[in-house]
Design an enzyme around this catalytic site. Structure first.
Site, PDB file in Angstrom:
ATOM      1  N   HIS A  71       1.018  -0.875  -0.333  1.00 50.83           N
ATOM      2  CA  HIS A  71       0.174  -0.126   0.168  1.00 50.83           C
ATOM      3  C   HIS A  71       0.317   1.198  -0.283  1.00 50.83           C
ATOM      4  O   HIS A  71       0.890   1.842  -0.878  1.00 50.83           O
ATOM      5  CB  HIS A  71      -0.777  -0.250   0.594  1.00 50.83           C
ATOM      6  CG  HIS A  71      -1.393   1.514   1.391  1.00 50.83           C
ATOM      7  ND1 HIS A  71      -1.789   1.546   2.646  1.00 50.83           N
ATOM      8  CD2 HIS A  71      -2.733   1.712   0.880  1.00 50.83           C
ATOM      9  CE1 HIS A  71      -2.276   3.300   2.743  1.00 50.83           C
ATOM     10  NE2 HIS A  71      -2.993   2.956   1.600  1.00 50.83           N
ATOM     11  N   GLU A  74       2.268   1.641  -3.947  1.00 49.57           N
ATOM     12  CA  GLU A  74       0.853   2.645  -4.192  1.00 49.57           C
ATOM     13  C   GLU A  74       1.235   4.310  -4.632  1.00 49.57           C
ATOM     14  O   GLU A  74       0.827   4.710  -5.151  1.00 49.57           O
ATOM     15  CB  GLU A  74      -0.249   1.800  -3.492  1.00 49.57           C
ATOM     16  CG  GLU A  74      -1.090   2.286  -4.563  1.00 49.57           C
ATOM     17  CD  GLU A  74      -2.497   2.350  -3.419  1.00 49.57           C
ATOM     18  OE1 GLU A  74      -2.869   1.375  -3.075  1.00 49.57           O
ATOM     19  OE2 GLU A  74      -2.675   3.829  -3.674  1.00 49.57           O
ATOM     20  N   HIS A  75       0.939   4.488  -2.744  1.00 56.08           N
ATOM     21  CA  HIS A  75       0.915   6.121  -2.303  1.00 56.08           C
ATOM     22  C   HIS A  75       2.278   6.856  -3.309  1.00 56.08           C
ATOM     23  O   HIS A  75       2.525   7.319  -4.350  1.00 56.08           O
ATOM     24  CB  HIS A  75       1.064   6.630  -1.415  1.00 56.08           C
ATOM     25  CG  HIS A  75      -0.255   6.121   0.060  1.00 56.08           C
ATOM     26  ND1 HIS A  75      -0.681   7.312  -0.004  1.00 56.08           N
ATOM     27  CD2 HIS A  75      -1.104   5.302  -0.419  1.00 56.08           C
ATOM     28  CE1 HIS A  75      -1.955   7.476   0.434  1.00 56.08           C
ATOM     29  NE2 HIS A  75      -2.211   6.087   0.171  1.00 56.08           N
ATOM     30  N   GLU A 146      -4.306   7.910   7.032  1.00 52.66           N
ATOM     31  CA  GLU A 146      -5.489   7.232   7.300  1.00 52.66           C
ATOM     32  C   GLU A 146      -5.985   6.108   7.272  1.00 52.66           C
ATOM     33  O   GLU A 146      -6.769   5.623   8.365  1.00 52.66           O
ATOM     34  CB  GLU A 146      -4.900   6.701   5.891  1.00 52.66           C
ATOM     35  CG  GLU A 146      -5.433   5.975   4.652  1.00 52.66           C
ATOM     36  CD  GLU A 146      -4.903   6.003   3.095  1.00 52.66           C
ATOM     37  OE1 GLU A 146      -3.376   5.689   3.014  1.00 52.66           O
ATOM     38  OE2 GLU A 146      -5.907   4.973   2.816  1.00 52.66           O
TER      39      GLU A 146
END
Lengths: 431, 422
Positions: A71, A74-75, A146
């Site tokens: 993740h 991906e960011h 997040e």
């Protein structure tokens, strides 16, 4: 040039090809549509945190990375030396986004013009890693926020608590975004090693659906591939086989600020049949069993709704991957014990009774309709084609597999999958 | 895009013929008013979904839909200006894609007709246990909606700003009135709706010549419909004071919504200057609000602006830290003033235009959006020609957008002040 047409009975223009680098692409020309979606999918997700690759070690040394790395990566890809990639898509009249799941990461754009420029930008930015300590530190702050937001979400928490119950070791029990502690261990070297191992053309797929010219895209992809390293394999994804697949924690409960309790019952799948048609068959048969037992067309739903055991928050579904799978049944309730008792009672009763042939016939019709309906929008085509590709299914296999499912397949699943031995319960209760 | 078909003595029927989709979509709009009987109308979707004479239970309806190749049925309530609209939608796979071409469309219509015209009735109302259950569910649904603080803030802003106007009512009803709503009142309201509400029916799909001919004859066989009563038009009011309303709650994150009334008529080309104004102001990650308040000042976790064209209502919504309330509201005015003063970069302008053009062009790719767009545009008296709208937007100048500012009147600001979690 390798572009080939895929025959189908749905009046759709479908094409597939492979570039010299090993990158596969799937194209769907939608005549009369204005929108185009481009997706670049990578077979790398939150459960791939242990692997070995020829890129690092010919002896096949295993590399372990912290929870949340896929993740994080991906960011990070959205920012490079020129700044934020989404600004470049915006200048091309497109919006863009990305998502990380258990086994895949996907990057997408959506536009109504400049399709070729956007495909080129998509291929370029995903294949151009740029990791610096400063950018990694900045991202830790953003992802930290997040994670904090997810920690306040009772639906997210009830799900992952259930995963922790069902799985002792398998990384599906880990939060996709990681934890505040684990992301602190992520640095440019960690990201670089994952990137090198997984973001290889042979491990990715480009899917484009919409207002497109397939031959022009074929040329664009092949031209792009010339400058890329050819993928010569060597990736060894560690397929986790749990040393002890039994369920240790039968129930986990947490208190949060909610109006009513949330309950999620889970059943761990122990019949893991790999990929392709076998996986698709397992997936669809289990979902059909669930729909027959608990769907709105069932006597059970009628009873449970009238007795106020369930309401519109009720959910039941199966999720299957190559090396793990689970069924879930849950909802909001004031009486979690009563909810659980009823569900387990129904499962026992139905296992004895077996699947009703008329219900089975209706399910077949429904699934056929569902596949056809997928082609109504560019988004659903693109995501479905990517998911089928990563599961090892060709578009022509999809309908054939559903047609080959028999009532015996469902009865077998009903008896073997929904057992108490493989069950656990996750609960969120009001503070 | 749509042709009117059939004789429009009982309802309006519009058809858009296209081979683009794998489905046929039929959508019914029953136009009601937000002025009164809001709770009665809000209960209709869930009650009618429970069964009709030919399909007495939810189970029978679901089985029928499954057998019909997974057809989808939805019943819903939508707020459009000061109308409360009862929307029923049926989505069916086109039988040309299935071996043997089974009959799907006509069978689907048969079911919807029965659901709408022949609900199960007992003693002048809906079956008692069903009614009580659905009334409880509605109450519970509204309570869960107001648990979401962002949604709560929005509903409260509207209630405060439009107090005394129909628009101030929440389309799913008032929590105080729902427990007192009576079964027989809901049923008689429904019979009245069937007899007198204007009904628009839209069909999108690839029909055979036989289906095209049959459709107007078999759809909604009302017994009698004369004296169709249009709901009152949406009123626009510009003479209310700008006030701030504050409510304290024990939450971490505060929410603020600033409401404005907009004196722009939707049926003028000038309306599209407002569309652009809104996009530049707060229409996405490229907008002034996002870049200034979230990215530069890090003062908002989320921030965006939106407008409702029938009522002429624009609002800015943000999730913020309590102590930044004054600063954020002042920055919002600053962003709006920048547009007034023409301080719009070419990049901002192009991004906003492109974002709108993308949305507009995408409408034609989705049957539901094609229908909703036409219905709302007709209600607002707007042209529905996408080419025309696109060229108006493309040709818009910064001066035209800037001139919208003077037509925007500040209304109520609602501040959900978070006092922290204990």
């Amino acid at each position: 040039m390798t572009l080939r047409k895929i025959e189908n009975h749905l009046d759709e223009d479908l094409y597939a090809g492979t570039a010299s680098s090993g990158l596969n692409y799937l194209l769907n020309r939608k005549r009369g549509f204005s929108k185009t979606i481009g997706l670049l999918g990578v077979r790398f997700g939150s459960t791939d945190n242990s692997f070995s690759s020829q890129a690092f070690s010919s002896q096949g040394k295993t590399i372990e990375v912290p929870e949340g790395t896929a993740h994080f990566l991906e960011h990070k890809l959205f920012e490079d030396s020129e700044g934020d990639v989404s600004d470049r898509f915006a200048a091309n009249g497109a919006s863009c986004n990305a998502g990380t799941g258990f086994s895949t990461t996907s990057y997408n754009f959506s536009c109504t013009n400049m399709e070729m420029e956007n495909i080129e930008l998509l291929l370029k930015f995903v294949q151009s890693p740029y990791f610096t300590p400063e950018l990694v530190e900045k991202e830790q702050g953003i992802i930290g926020q997040e994670i904090t937001m997810y920690n306040d979400d009772p639906d997210w928490i009830v799900f992952f608590n259930l995963m922790k119950c069902l799985y002792r070791e398998h990384p599906v029990r880990q939060n996709i975004a990681g934890s505040l502690e684990s992301i602190r261990e992520i640095n440019p070297e960690v990201l670089q090693s994952c990137y090198k191992a997984f973001y290889r053309p042979g491990n990715m797929v480009l899917v484009v659906s919409g207002h497109i010219d397939p031959e022009a895209i074929e040329k664009l992809v092949c031209d792009d591939a010339v400058s890329r390293e050819k993928d010569d394999g060597g990736l060894n994804r560690r397929m986790l086989v749990e040393s002890d697949p039994s369920i240790e924690t039968k129930i986990m409960s947490q208190k949060m600020v909610v109006a009513r309790s949330k309950i999620l019952l889970g059943f761990k799948d122990r019949e893991l049949t790999g990929d392709g048609c076998a996986l698709q068959k397992r997936d669809v048969s289990t979902q059909m069993v669930i729909d027959i037992l608990f769907g709105k067309s069932s006597n059970n739903y009628d009873e449970l709704y009238n007795d106020n055991v369930i309401d519109d928050t009720f959910t039941a579904y199966y999720s299957g991957y190559n090396d793990f799978g689970f069924s879930l049944v849950g909802g909001d309730t004031e009486e979690p014990e009563r909810f659980q008792e009823n569900i387990l009672r129904i499962l026992d009763k139905e296992a004895d009774r077996g699947i009703d042939p008329k219900s089975f016939a209706r399910q077949k019709n429904k699934y056929l309709g569902k596949i056809i309906r997928t082609f109504n929008s560019v988004e659903s085509v693109a995501y479905s084609m990517m998911n089928f590709y990563f599961k090892g299914l060709s578009p022509s296999d999809v309908i054939k597999t559903i047609e080959s499912i028999t009532i015996d397949d469902l009865n077998a699943r009903l008896k073997s999958h929904f057992t108490q031995e493989q069950a656990a319960c996750s609960l969120i209760e009001p503070k | 895009m749509f042709q009117r078909i059939g004789d429009d003595s009982k309802f309006n029927l519009f058809h858009h013929s296209t081979k683009k989709f794998k489905t046929t979509t039929i959508r019914f709009f029953f136009k009601g008013s937000l002025r009164d009987h809001v709770e009665e109308q809000a209960l209709l979707p869930s009650l009618l979904k429970r069964g009709s004479v030919k399909y007495p239970t939810l189970k029978d309806i679901s089985r029928y839909l499954e057998a019909l190749y997974g057809s989808a049925l939805s019943l819903d309530i939508a707020k459009m200006g000061e109308m409360q609209v009862f929307v029923v939608s049926m989505d069916m796979v086109n039988s040309q894609f299935i071996k043997g071409r089974p009959e799907i469309l006509i069978k689907g219509i048969e079911m919807v007709n029965d659901l709408l015209l022949n609900p199960v009735v007992e003693n002048g109302g809906f079956p008692k246990s069903r009614f009580e259950q659905e009334r409880n569910h509605l109450e519970r649904y509204i309570k869960s909606v107001i648990d979401d603080k962002g949604v709560y803030t929005h509903i409260r802003l509207i209630r405060e700003m439009f107090r005394g106007e129909a628009y101030g009512n929440y389309e799913w009803g008032d929590l105080d009135k729902i427990p007192k709503t009576q079964n027989t009142d809901v049923y008689s309201f429904y019979r009245k709706l069937l007899a007198t509400a204007p009904v628009d029916v839209y069909v999108v799909g690839n029909l055979t010549p036989e289906e095209e001919e049959t459709l107007p004859r078999i759809l909604l066989p009302f017994e009698q419909r004369d004296g169709v009563i249009d709901p009152p038009p949406t009123e626009k009011n510009f003479d209310k004071e700008a006030v701030t309303v504050i409510e304290e709650q024990p939450v971490e994150q505060s929410k603020v919504e600033m409401g404005f009334r907009v004196n722009v008529k939707p049926d003028e080309d000038h309306f599209y200057a407002l569309v652009l104004f809104n996009s530049i102001l707060g229409g996405g990650a490229f907008s002034k609000l996002f870049k200034t308040i979230r990215e530069e000042e890090s003062m908002a976790y989320y921030i965006h602006s939106s407008y409702e064209k029938l009522k002429g209502f624009l609002y800015v919504a943000a999730g913020i830290n309590t102590e930044n309330f004054e600063k954020v509201t002042s920055l919002v005015h600053q962003c709006m003033d920048e547009i007034r003063d023409g301080k719009i970069s070419d990049e901002e302008f192009q991004n906003a235009k492109q974002s709108i053009l993308n949305s507009i062009r995408s409408i034609a790719d989705n049957p539901g959006q094609i229908i909703d767009f036409d219905f709302i545009a007709k209600t607002a008296g707007q042209k529905t020609d996408i080419q025309h709208i696109s060229s108006v937007i493309q040709g818009m100048t910064k001066e035209q957008v800037a001139s919208v500012h003077k037509l925007i009147v500040p209304g109520t600001t609602f501040f959900l002040k978070g006092t922290g979690v204990e």
